[in-house]
Design an enzyme around this catalytic site. Structure first.
Site, short mmCIF file in Angstrom:
data_model
loop_
_atom_site.label_atom_id
_atom_site.label_comp_id
_atom_site.label_asym_id
_atom_site.label_seq_id
_atom_site.Cartn_x
_atom_site.Cartn_y
_atom_site.Cartn_z
N CYS A 1 42.54 47.28 39.76
CA CYS A 1 41.28 47.14 40.50
C CYS A 1 40.08 47.27 39.54
CB CYS A 1 41.19 48.22 41.58
SG CYS A 1 39.57 48.31 42.38
N CYS B 1 37.78 50.27 40.04
CA CYS B 1 38.33 51.48 39.43
C CYS B 1 38.10 51.46 37.92
CB CYS B 1 39.83 51.59 39.72
SG CYS B 1 40.25 51.75 41.47
#
Length: 466
Positions: A386, A389
């Site tokens: 991600c 993230c």
């Protein structure tokens, strides 16, 4: 209908610099005598011309509109060679062209078989460019039934400012009724925005485009790095069909593809055109009311759209052709990112630091069950693939170092793949990353509510709950 031949006071000057074309003699259609309509260009900024163009759909038009059959209206100065056009070659040739040059080219080639897609945001720039060319143009918009009141008022302002009629497309009432009765008004918060967008936006757009040979959009490369970074200034539409049917029957023009957001706003300011009042309230990318919110300082403009989802590819389906096949493998049906191999993809781990505790499934279950902890914990639920993230990795590691000296611990738990269902049901996972704070004396963790993930803001959250 949105059809205007009005010439603003600065247009004569601009036309002299960019693309000179004096008003031509009146033109008429090649239809039979009984069906003929003639058009005479009249100068003046507030000139209102009854629309002579075919409608995008068969919906009822305003009483002053004249709507002949599509085949019986001749376009002014339309380029007849667009069937054999090599649009990849044209896109390369016009890569460095100005938006005004691209708009001029589009309107010349397609006449009344092309229309501007207007969303009520910065697409006003497209209408202004079209007006500056001095050529007739059409504007259509998708009324989803869920727009902000300010957007509806803005539509009316735009119509009056330019002396045009916007052609509105509406979703099918039976489809909307089925969706709302079956799943409620806000089902998209639970299972993603794609289904609602498909009913309220994509299908009405498909109907609209079936009446055209080309359309003009306000897409820019800087709007969405995940999906729009490579859009050309003109292309064969990869997703929708035009009036002739079949792939390649519709041409898509993106005149501002290479223009950055600040430059669009400079243009709007200089030209003194009306803008949606929501922009002054922090809204940048504007869509439906339930799915749009203001962005915070430092956030990308698309983060204000469908914020509860963790998709990098934030598209509603109107420009789904931008999403590459390999990227689509990382998106589920709701537009949320998922691991292509259920969590076992060969992706390097992130949040690697000696000050961070890597929690296993058993470890976080035990931490969650404790009601009395020796010290507070901050835990990030993440997926290494991600990009959101990845973007907060540095700040979270710095935060962990700050906590280490103040009697607190920071941990991480990889919550994708086989752990995702557990994290959603037991750990409040909504999107990646989700940050949880475990106080010393509490039965449940507290979810960090903001999208601001800088060290100072996260530390303020922790200190407020200590």
């Amino acid at each position: 209908m949105a059809f205007t031949a009005s010439s603003p006071s600065p247009s004569s000057l601009l036309r002299a610099s960019f693309s000179p074309h004096e008003p031509k003699a009146p033109w008429t259609s090649s239809a039979s005598q009984s069906d003929q309509f003639s058009f005479i260009s009249t100068a003046g900024p507030s000139c209102q011309i009854p629309s002579l163009l075919k409608p995008i759909s068969a919906e009822t038009h305003r009483s002053k509109s004249v709507v002949p059959l599509a085949a019986k209206v001749a376009a002014a100065e339309v380029d007849k060679n667009n069937v054999a056009e090599d649009y990849e070659k044209l896109a390369k040739e016009m890569e460095n062209a100005s938006p005004l040059e691209i708009m001029e080219k589009a309107l010349v080639k397609f006449g009344n078989d092309i229309a501007i897609a207007f969303s009520g945001a910065e697409d006003i720039a497209l209408i202004e460019y079209a007006k500056i060319t001095g050529r007739p143009f059409r504007v259509f918009s998708l009324d989803t039934g869920r727009l902000n009141p300010e957007t509806y008022q803005f539509f009316e302002t735009v119509e009056k400012h330019y002396g045009i009629h916007i052609e509105y497309m509406f979703p099918d009432a039976v489809e909307v009724q089925g969706l709302v009765r079956g799943k409620g008004l806000f089902s998209f918060y639970e299972d993603g925005h794609q289904e609602c967008c498909r009913v309220r936006k994509v299908r009405p757009l498909r109907r609209a485009l079936k009446g055209l040979r080309a359309w003009i959009t306000g897409q820019r490369k800087d709007q969405s790095p995940g999906t729009r970074a490579e859009i050309p200034v003109v292309q064969l539409d990869p997703s929708f069909e035009g009036i002739d049917g079949g792939i390649g029957s519709l041409v898509k023009w993106n005149p501002v593809a290479n223009v950055e957001g600040p430059d669009i706003w400079n243009f709007l300011q200089v030209m003194n055109v009306p803008v949606n009042p929501l922009h002054s309230q922090g809204y940048v990318s504007i869509g439906c009311e339930p799915c749009t919110r203001p962005v915070l300082p430092g956030q990308h403009e698309r983060e204000g759209r469908w914020w509860w989802e963790d998709a990098e590819a934030k598209e509603c389906g109107l420009h789904k052709g931008n999403i590459k096949k390999e990227e689509a493998l990382h998106l589920n049906g709701n537009g949320n990112e998922i691991s292509a191999t259920n969590g076992s993809a060969n992706v390097p781990d992130i949040f690697n630091s000696k000050t961070l505790v890597s929690l296993s499934r058993t470890g976080i279950e035990n931490l969650t069950r404790l009601e009395n902890r020796s010290e507070p914990w901050l835990v990030v639920l993440y997926a290494p693939w991600c990009r959101f993230c990845q973007a907060m990795e540095g700040s979270y590691i710095e935060l962990a170092e700050n906590l280490a000296g103040t009697g607190g611990k920071a941990g991480k738990f990889r919550a994708d793949g086989e752990h995702k269902t557990y994290a959603q049901q037991e750990l409040q996972l909504g999107s990646f990353p989700t940050i949880l704070f475990y106080p010393k004396h509490a039965s449940k963790p507290i979810k960090y509510p903001s999208e601001k993930r800088d060290v100072a803001t996260l530390l303020a959250f922790v200190n407020a709950l200590r």
